[in-house]
Design a protein around this motif. Structure first.
Motif, PDB file in Angstrom:
ATOM      1  N   LEU A  37       5.508  -2.451   6.258  1.00 55.91           N
ATOM      2  CA  LEU A  37       4.845  -3.291   6.552  1.00 55.91           C
ATOM      3  C   LEU A  37       3.639  -3.592   6.658  1.00 55.91           C
ATOM      4  CD1 LEU A  37       7.881  -4.540   8.497  1.00 55.91           C
ATOM      5  CD2 LEU A  37       7.911  -5.485   6.645  1.00 55.91           C
ATOM      6  N   GLN A  38       3.123  -2.454   7.356  1.00 57.37           N
ATOM      7  CA  GLN A  38       1.363  -3.015   7.283  1.00 57.37           C
ATOM      8  C   GLN A  38       0.424  -3.637   6.019  1.00 57.37           C
ATOM      9  OE1 GLN A  38       1.309  -3.685  10.663  1.00 57.37           O
ATOM     10  NE2 GLN A  38       3.385  -3.325  10.533  1.00 57.37           N
ATOM     11  N   LYS A  39       1.021  -3.329   5.309  1.00 57.00           N
ATOM     12  CA  LYS A  39       0.285  -3.490   3.976  1.00 57.00           C
ATOM     13  C   LYS A  39       0.927  -3.979   2.843  1.00 57.00           C
ATOM     14  CE  LYS A  39      -4.018  -0.087   4.109  1.00 57.00           C
ATOM     15  NZ  LYS A  39      -4.569   0.276   3.122  1.00 57.00           N
ATOM     16  N   GLU A  40       0.628  -4.787   2.303  1.00 62.47           N
ATOM     17  CA  GLU A  40       1.209  -5.472   1.316  1.00 62.47           C
ATOM     18  C   GLU A  40       1.835  -4.921   0.390  1.00 62.47           C
ATOM     19  OE1 GLU A  40       3.013  -9.125  -0.260  1.00 62.47           O
ATOM     20  OE2 GLU A  40       2.321  -8.991   1.261  1.00 62.47           O
ATOM     21  N   GLU A  41       0.921  -3.882  -0.433  1.00 62.27           N
ATOM     22  CA  GLU A  41       1.536  -2.617  -1.560  1.00 62.27           C
ATOM     23  C   GLU A  41       2.628  -1.871  -0.821  1.00 62.27           C
ATOM     24  OE1 GLU A  41      -2.824  -1.778  -0.273  1.00 62.27           O
ATOM     25  OE2 GLU A  41      -1.580  -3.274  -0.112  1.00 62.27           O
ATOM     26  N   TRP A  42       2.782  -1.631  -0.187  1.00 62.62           N
ATOM     27  CA  TRP A  42       3.826  -0.859   0.556  1.00 62.62           C
ATOM     28  C   TRP A  42       4.783  -1.194   1.039  1.00 62.62           C
ATOM     29  CZ3 TRP A  42       0.324   1.396   5.770  1.00 62.62           C
ATOM     30  CH2 TRP A  42      -0.865   2.242   4.981  1.00 62.62           C
ATOM     31  N   LYS A  43       5.406  -2.562   1.208  1.00 64.62           N
ATOM     32  CA  LYS A  43       6.540  -3.225   0.969  1.00 64.62           C
ATOM     33  C   LYS A  43       7.841  -3.061   0.398  1.00 64.62           C
ATOM     34  CE  LYS A  43       4.434  -6.865   3.607  1.00 64.62           C
ATOM     35  NZ  LYS A  43       4.199  -8.523   4.386  1.00 64.62           N
ATOM     36  N   ILE A  44       7.224  -2.479  -1.024  1.00 65.64           N
ATOM     37  CA  ILE A  44       8.824  -1.747  -1.820  1.00 65.64           C
ATOM     38  C   ILE A  44       9.293  -1.169  -0.850  1.00 65.64           C
ATOM     39  CG2 ILE A  44       6.307  -0.571  -3.165  1.00 65.64           C
ATOM     40  CD1 ILE A  44       8.815  -1.304  -5.670  1.00 65.64           C
ATOM     41  N   VAL A  45       8.294  -0.184  -0.530  1.00 62.90           N
ATOM     42  CA  VAL A  45       9.123   0.975   0.543  1.00 62.90           C
ATOM     43  C   VAL A  45      10.603   0.815   1.285  1.00 62.90           C
ATOM     44  CG1 VAL A  45       8.620   3.223   1.580  1.00 62.90           C
ATOM     45  CG2 VAL A  45       7.225   2.107   0.304  1.00 62.90           C
TER      46      VAL A  45
END
Length: 245
Positions: free
Chosen positions: A35-43
């Motif tokens: 949740l800490q980076k926008e590009e990681w939120k898909i995880v």
């Protein structure tokens, strides 16, 4: 005898709650980091699918998903489903393959841990606040433009007092954002959730989800919103009536 079955239902509810929380807590460190980076939120999206799959398996609920048309997992859609149970949110996170954002009530943010995830990964709206509704619609349109789908309950909440009858009229939001971005609307029938969890207590029941054929919005304008509402209603409601026990 009725008391005995009620006791079994409460024991089953406790079993389901145990697995629901355990799986969530085990996955939460990965969710928190993602949740800490926008590009990681898909995880987070994939974690939610894993969470739901394990939960429904441990709850012993057979999950049947029917597609009336093939959906492109990389395409943006506005998903619209009936909303009769608190189980609906967990189920949507399990069965929708497309990367999506929920558009849901801001009160969810008050739930420990889950509220943080919802606030960071999805879109909150306070329907009593016009400014909040406008902001949420703007964020939803931006998400669709980026290729991310939106999941929304067009009834605006669990308001029906006569399941499986949906509440009318639908809210405009889902249809406005679909028209604005010219993306298809996918009606979804959640056939059994109100039988599984009509209140806080849960009852065992197989679960069926039906993804209906997308309704195109290309060439549609705001003048067509009421007609789109009618089309979605006339797809979902007869399906719910068909599977009424």
């Amino acid at each position: 005898m009725q008391g005995f079955f009620k006791l079994l239902s409460w024991l089953y509810t406790g079993w389901c709650l145990f697995w629901f929380l355990l799986i969530f807590i085990l996955l939460y460190p990965i969710v928190f980091i993602s949740l800490q980076k926008e590009e990681w939120k898909i995880v987070v999206h994939y974690c939610n699918r894993i969470w739901g799959r394990i939960f429904f398996f441990m709850a012993g609920m057979p999950l049947t998903i029917t597609y009336e048309a093939k959906l492109d997992p990389k395409k943006a859609y506005v998903f619209c489903a009936n909303h009769f149970s608190y189980l609906d949110i967990a189920l949507m996170g399990t069965v929708i393959k497309n990367y999506f954002a929920f558009l849901g009530k801001s009160s969810v943010k008050n739930v420990p841990l889950f509220g943080y995830m919802f606030a960071k990964a999805h879109i909150q709206v306070d329907r009593s606040d016009k400014g909040s509704r406008t902001k949420a619609l703007t964020r939803s349109i931006k998400a669709l433009k980026s290729g991310r789908s939106i999941m929304i309950f067009p009834e605006g909440g669990i308001f029906s007092t006569n399941f499986p009858q949906m509440v009318q009229p639908f809210k405009d939001g889902a249809f406005s954002m679909a028209v604005e971005n010219q993306v298809p609307i996918v009606p979804i029938s959640l056939v059994d959730n109100y039988k599984v969890m009509p209140e806080i207590r849960m009852v065992w029941h197989p679960i069926r989800v039906i993804f209906h054929a997308p309704i195109e919005t290309k060439g549609k304008t705001k003048k067509d919103i009421e007609d789109l509402k009618r089309q979605v209603y006339e797809v979902i409601q007869p399906t719910l009536d068909k599977y009424r026990d």
